[in-house]
Design a protein around this motif. Structure first.
Motif, PDB file in Angstrom:
ATOM      1  N   ASP A   1      11.688  -8.525   6.953  1.00  0.00           N
ATOM      2  CA  ASP A   1      13.133  -8.770   6.927  1.00  0.00           C
ATOM      3  C   ASP A   1      13.554  -9.562   5.691  1.00  0.00           C
ATOM      4  N   GLY A   2      12.650 -10.357   5.164  1.00  0.00           N
ATOM      5  CA  GLY A   2      12.988 -11.168   3.996  1.00  0.00           C
ATOM      6  C   GLY A   2      12.895 -10.420   2.684  1.00  0.00           C
TER       7      GLY A   2
ATOM      8  N   GLY B   1      12.874  -4.547   3.589  1.00  0.00           N
ATOM      9  CA  GLY B   1      11.542  -3.971   3.438  1.00  0.00           C
ATOM     10  C   GLY B   1      11.466  -2.471   3.606  1.00  0.00           C
ATOM     11  N   ALA B   2      12.557  -1.782   3.345  1.00  0.00           N
ATOM     12  CA  ALA B   2      12.577  -0.328   3.546  1.00  0.00           C
ATOM     13  C   ALA B   2      11.505   0.373   2.716  1.00  0.00           C
ATOM     14  N   ALA B   3      11.287  -0.103   1.487  1.00  0.00           N
ATOM     15  CA  ALA B   3      10.297   0.536   0.613  1.00  0.00           C
ATOM     16  C   ALA B   3       8.882   0.390   1.178  1.00  0.00           C
ATOM     17  N   VAL B   4       8.583  -0.806   1.709  1.00  0.00           N
ATOM     18  CA  VAL B   4       7.252  -1.024   2.293  1.00  0.00           C
ATOM     19  C   VAL B   4       7.067  -0.160   3.540  1.00  0.00           C
ATOM     20  N   LEU B   5       8.072  -0.123   4.396  1.00  0.00           N
ATOM     21  CA  LEU B   5       7.978   0.684   5.608  1.00  0.00           C
ATOM     22  C   LEU B   5       7.785   2.152   5.280  1.00  0.00           C
ATOM     23  N   THR B   6       8.405   2.616   4.209  1.00  0.00           N
ATOM     24  CA  THR B   6       8.230   4.015   3.799  1.00  0.00           C
ATOM     25  C   THR B   6       6.777   4.280   3.413  1.00  0.00           C
TER      26      THR B   6
ATOM     27  N   HIS C   1      -8.166   2.177  14.692  1.00  0.00           N
ATOM     28  CA  HIS C   1      -9.128   3.215  14.349  1.00  0.00           C
ATOM     29  C   HIS C   1      -8.689   3.921  13.060  1.00  0.00           C
ATOM     30  N   LEU C   2      -8.417   3.093  12.066  1.00  0.00           N
ATOM     31  CA  LEU C   2      -7.865   3.609  10.817  1.00  0.00           C
ATOM     32  C   LEU C   2      -8.931   4.271   9.946  1.00  0.00           C
ATOM     33  N   PRO C   3      -8.577   5.327   9.231  1.00  0.00           N
ATOM     34  CA  PRO C   3      -9.536   5.934   8.297  1.00  0.00           C
ATOM     35  C   PRO C   3      -9.802   5.015   7.116  1.00  0.00           C
ATOM     36  N   THR C   4     -10.924   5.225   6.470  1.00  0.00           N
ATOM     37  CA  THR C   4     -11.323   4.367   5.354  1.00  0.00           C
ATOM     38  C   THR C   4     -10.289   4.378   4.240  1.00  0.00           C
ATOM     39  N   SER C   5      -9.690   5.536   3.982  1.00  0.00           N
ATOM     40  CA  SER C   5      -8.704   5.634   2.902  1.00  0.00           C
ATOM     41  C   SER C   5      -7.517   4.712   3.148  1.00  0.00           C
ATOM     42  N   THR C   6      -7.082   4.593   4.412  1.00  0.00           N
ATOM     43  CA  THR C   6      -5.961   3.716   4.745  1.00  0.00           C
ATOM     44  C   THR C   6      -6.356   2.257   4.594  1.00  0.00           C
ATOM     45  N   LEU C   7      -7.557   1.911   5.068  1.00  0.00           N
ATOM     46  CA  LEU C   7      -8.028   0.530   4.941  1.00  0.00           C
ATOM     47  C   LEU C   7      -8.104   0.109   3.475  1.00  0.00           C
ATOM     48  N   LEU C   8      -8.610   1.002   2.618  1.00  0.00           N
ATOM     49  CA  LEU C   8      -8.723   0.682   1.197  1.00  0.00           C
ATOM     50  C   LEU C   8      -7.350   0.554   0.547  1.00  0.00           C
ATOM     51  N   ALA C   9      -6.423   1.412   0.947  1.00  0.00           N
ATOM     52  CA  ALA C   9      -5.079   1.361   0.361  1.00  0.00           C
ATOM     53  C   ALA C   9      -4.419   0.016   0.619  1.00  0.00           C
ATOM     54  N   ILE C  10      -4.614  -0.524   1.822  1.00  0.00           N
ATOM     55  CA  ILE C  10      -3.999  -1.808   2.166  1.00  0.00           C
ATOM     56  C   ILE C  10      -4.748  -2.970   1.527  1.00  0.00           C
ATOM     57  N   SER C  11      -6.071  -2.973   1.664  1.00  0.00           N
ATOM     58  CA  SER C  11      -6.861  -4.124   1.210  1.00  0.00           C
ATOM     59  C   SER C  11      -6.923  -4.238  -0.309  1.00  0.00           C
ATOM     60  N   GLU C  12      -6.899  -3.116  -1.044  1.00  0.00           N
ATOM     61  CA  GLU C  12      -7.031  -3.165  -2.495  1.00  0.00           C
ATOM     62  C   GLU C  12      -5.684  -3.240  -3.211  1.00  0.00           C
ATOM     63  N   HIS C  13      -4.605  -3.051  -2.478  1.00  0.00           N
ATOM     64  CA  HIS C  13      -3.276  -3.099  -3.103  1.00  0.00           C
ATOM     65  C   HIS C  13      -2.342  -3.924  -2.228  1.00  0.00           C
ATOM     66  N   ARG C  14      -2.751  -5.153  -1.953  1.00  0.00           N
ATOM     67  CA  ARG C  14      -1.978  -6.020  -1.074  1.00  0.00           C
ATOM     68  C   ARG C  14      -0.574  -6.278  -1.618  1.00  0.00           C
ATOM     69  N   GLU C  15      -0.465  -6.328  -2.968  1.00  0.00           N
ATOM     70  CA  GLU C  15       0.834  -6.617  -3.553  1.00  0.00           C
ATOM     71  C   GLU C  15       1.864  -5.521  -3.262  1.00  0.00           C
ATOM     72  N   ASP C  16       1.375  -4.323  -2.941  1.00  0.00           N
ATOM     73  CA  ASP C  16       2.292  -3.222  -2.634  1.00  0.00           C
ATOM     74  C   ASP C  16       2.689  -3.190  -1.162  1.00  0.00           C
ATOM     75  N   TYR C  17       2.007  -4.020  -0.359  1.00  0.00           N
ATOM     76  CA  TYR C  17       2.261  -3.993   1.089  1.00  0.00           C
ATOM     77  C   TYR C  17       2.488  -5.404   1.628  1.00  0.00           C
ATOM     78  N   PRO C  18       3.481  -6.121   1.118  1.00  0.00           N
ATOM     79  CA  PRO C  18       3.745  -7.461   1.664  1.00  0.00           C
ATOM     80  C   PRO C  18       4.132  -7.379   3.143  1.00  0.00           C
ATOM     81  N   GLY C  19       3.592  -8.295   3.942  1.00  0.00           N
ATOM     82  CA  GLY C  19       3.877  -8.294   5.379  1.00  0.00           C
ATOM     83  C   GLY C  19       2.968  -7.385   6.182  1.00  0.00           C
ATOM     84  N   VAL C  20       2.108  -6.622   5.494  1.00  0.00           N
ATOM     85  CA  VAL C  20       1.180  -5.708   6.173  1.00  0.00           C
ATOM     86  C   VAL C  20      -0.226  -6.292   6.075  1.00  0.00           C
ATOM     87  N   ALA C  21      -0.963  -6.307   7.188  1.00  0.00           N
ATOM     88  CA  ALA C  21      -2.308  -6.889   7.197  1.00  0.00           C
ATOM     89  C   ALA C  21      -3.239  -6.041   8.052  1.00  0.00           C
TER      90      ALA C  21
END
Length: 698
Positions: free
Chosen positions: A86-87, A92-97, A139-159
């Motif tokens: 929300d902040g 956060g529309a871009a992140v949710l997309t 039960h996330l696929p490896t590709s999704t886990l890597l996308a989040i963990s290696e590009h944290r700056e692109d996914y603020p609020g997502v963990a």
């Protein structure tokens, strides 16, 4: 002049009153703000604590040797912090997309799932605390886990968080008794207010029965919240405490063998042209009341329920073509036991002096009772009277029909004289546990009570259902396409309408051979036959053996209790057991499958072939062994009791017989193999359980 004086006086009074009120208010305000020791504190600018529940890992369920039957597995879960989102610009529309694309969800669906529920926000929505990160996928696929963990700056609020979920390393093995877990519902929280939305709770089987031990103690993570309810900083943290371990009396190797043999028998019976729609095996330690194995076919994998079962999987399990895999035929199923019930009948007839151990009685091909002809299997008969030993061994039905009918007529005479009927057969059945739940340590709705008919219950049922009987007789079952079935059902409804309250001699005769309204579960039959070889004790059987905490310390021992003792002489129980020893060969029905076995004299058994209207016969066999004798009295005893049942599979000897033989081969080490249980006897000692303590991390 006078009017002016009056007006001035009134004005003065008003001024005085107003001034008094002002002085009073100022004084009160000064007291509250400055002098009152209990003055309120200004909190508008202070932070408030908000607690987030950290679910505790559930405890393990292990077998009697320590093998893990239900474990925990780590699962990666994606969460979204609604406050943080929300902040962001445009909420956060871009992140949710980006997240929606990763999860293959629509943006609107994802936004709805993380929006806190309210009267104006319908489901789907977030039911937890508004400041708590919302889990959106697991039960996330490896590709999704890597996308989040290696590009944290692109996914603020997502963990990505690691949580533990139950897992079943042996799949469907013992699934009916292990049970499964489910998310907490509002109804659960009403029963137990300490539960939270983040918890899982045992929903079936042992998971439900021992939930308070297995669930553990949740941890608490505290967030410092602004007056508006937004998370500002982290507060304290209390780590969760893992649940205790449940040690069961199930033996993994025996359970595997029982399920394999049951599945093989279903296949063999179908190849032989029988429907063989289901079956069950129960193995017990008759001396302690502990259950060692429970197999039921068809089965299901409890893993399907972890995290919530999908509509697709639930429909598959409940489809008519699935033959009800969720039903534990071994414990919750109720079936006519056929001739296996003659243990009860013999105990009653001899105890009440209606037949004797030394007498001989006719075994004709048929007898007529209530104007109806009742026959032996294939109208088998003996030309001369036979002993009780041979009647049990050859399973002669007509031998038992006649004294059971005579008992009925004797009771009718008592009723005519104004006395209560004895109903010996019914009372003996009750002693053996028929007609009540076996009180095994499973939820009450997962165990059958079994049934039998008597005068009182017949009358009560008729009073409750008379209108329905009469309506069915008038209507005539137009929806039944088969003319013969339609005529039979209509005639039956007509008889029930007028005479459904009557208990007849034929009913007592049917009960004597385990037919009519007599039903039992395989577990109930195993409990009854355990009494045959343990001195008459009727146990409330148990699957649980002990509770061990995360440090490996024994918290509680679970001990089966003796619920009743059958009023049958030990010598009579010995007589029945000896009459049915497979060492007698062909003189014991069902023994032919064991004739080539070196151990046949070490076990005994009784077959049963139960008729079911509109279906094939139910195949039964109750067995016990290896046989030994008590030190005191030299009475017959056994280490194991095995009961097998196969629906619509023919006679007891042709289906249940070979099915149990494969299990006995494993227990007693046939063909030079080692017995699957050392010493050919159930374990008497709890296994040592290793500590399960884990280091909790924020």
């Amino acid at each position: 002049m006078r009017k002016r004086e009056v007006g001035a006086r009134r004005f003065s009074i008003i001024v005085v009153l107003v001034a008094s009120l002002v002085v009073t208010m100022i004084s009160r305000l000064y007291w509250v703000q400055m002098l009152d020791p209990h003055k309120p504190t200004q909190t508008a600018g202070l932070l408030h604590p908000g607690d987030i529940v950290v679910p505790a890992p559930r405890g393990l369920i292990v077998d009697s040797t320590g093998h893990v039957l239900v474990a925990n597995t780590s699962v990666q879960v994606m969460t979204i912090d609604q406050d943080r989102i929300d902040g962001l610009p445009n909420h956060g529309a871009a992140v949710l997309t980006k997240v929606a694309n990763l999860l293959h969800l629509s943006e609107s669906r994802l936004a709805a799932e993380i929006t806190p529920c309210s009267t104006k926000v319908p489901a789907p929505c977030w039911t937890g605390e508004p400041y708590q990160p919302v889990p959106v996928a697991s039960h996330l696929p490896t590709s999704t886990l890597l996308a989040i963990s290696e590009h944290r700056e692109d996914y603020p609020g997502v963990a990505i968080q690691t949580v533990t979920l139950p897992t079943y390393p042996y799949g469907a093995l013992a699934g009916h008794v292990l049970g499964y877990t489910a998310q907490v519902t509002q109804a659960d929280k009403q029963v137990n207010p300490t539960l939270s939305d983040a918890d899982t709770i045992g929903a079936a089987g042992l998971e439900a029965q021992y939930d308070k031990w297995l669930r553990g103690v949740d941890g608490i993570e505290t967030k410092n919240l602004s007056p508006q309810g937004y998370s500002v900083s982290n507060g304290g943290y209390t780590a969760p405490k893992q649940g205790d371990t449940l040690v069961t009396s199930i033996n993994l190797k025996l359970q595997q063998l029982a399920e394999q043999s049951l599945a093989q028998q279903i296949s063999d019976s179908r190849k032989a042209g029988e429907p063989a729609t289901g079956g069950a095996v129960v193995a017990m330690d008759p001396q302690t009341g502990r259950v060692l194995a429970v197999a039921s076919y068809p089965d299901y994998n409890p893993q399907l329920f972890v995290g919530g079962i999908s509509n697709k999987n639930y429909k598959a399990l409940t489809a008519p073509s699935a033959d009800d895999p969720l039903l534990s035929r071994a414990i919750a199923g109720a079936y006519a036991p056929g001739s296996t019930f003659k243990l009860v009948t013999t105990s009653s007839l001899v105890t009440h002096h209606e037949i004797s151990l030394t007498g001989t009685y006719p075994c004709p091909g048929s007898v007529t009772i209530d104007g109806r002809v009742k026959t032996n299997f294939d109208s088998e008969s003996f030309g001369a009277p036979i002993s009780l030993q041979d009647a049990l061994g050859y399973s002669c039905d007509t031998f038992f029909y006649v004294p059971a009918a005579n008992e009925y007529y004797s009771d009718e005479t008592r009723i005519a004289d104004g006395k209560k009927p004895h109903e010996y057969l019914q009372h003996t059945a009750a002693q053996f546990g028929v007609g009540r739940a076996p009180r095994i340590d499973l939820p009450a709705n997962e165990q059958a009570t079994g049934s039998y008919a008597d005068r009182e219950t017949r009358l009560a049922r008729w009073k409750a259902n008379k209108k329905a009987y009469c309506a069915a007789a008038r209507k005539g079952y137009p929806d039944v396409t088969n003319a013969t079935d339609r005529a039979y059902l209509t005639q039956l409804a007509s008889e029930n309408c007028t005479d459904g309250w009557r208990y007849r001699a034929g009913d007592n005769a049917d009960m004597a051979i385990g037919q009519g309204e007599t039903t039992m579960s395989p577990l109930q039959l195993a409990v009854a036959y355990s009494a045959l070889v343990n001195g008459g004790r009727i146990f409330s059987p148990k699957l649980g053996w002990g509770i061990v905490d995360a440090k490996g310390k024994l918290v509680k021992t679970i001990t089966p209790k003796v619920h009743d003792t059958v009023r049958v002489q030990p010598s009579l129980l010995d007589y029945i057991a000896n009459s049915l020893n497979f060492g007698r060969g062909w003189a014991v029905s069902g023994a032919f499958a064991y004739l080539q076995s070196a151990y046949r004299a070490r076990i005994g058994g009784k077959t049963g072939t139960a008729e079911v209207y509109g279906k094939g016969d139910t195949s039964w066999l109750a067995t016990w062994g290896p046989i030994y004798h008590s030190k005191k009295g030299h009475h017959v005893r056994a280490r194991f009791v095995l009961v097998g049942m196969v629906e619509q599979a023919g006679t007891g000897a042709t289906a249940a017989g070979p099915m149990l033989k494969r299990i006995w081969d494993g227990l007693l080490g046939a063909d030079g193999k080692k017995p699957i249980i050392a010493g050919e006897r159930p374990s008497r000692h709890l296994p040592k359980i290793a500590p399960q303590i884990r280091t909790a991390r924020r």
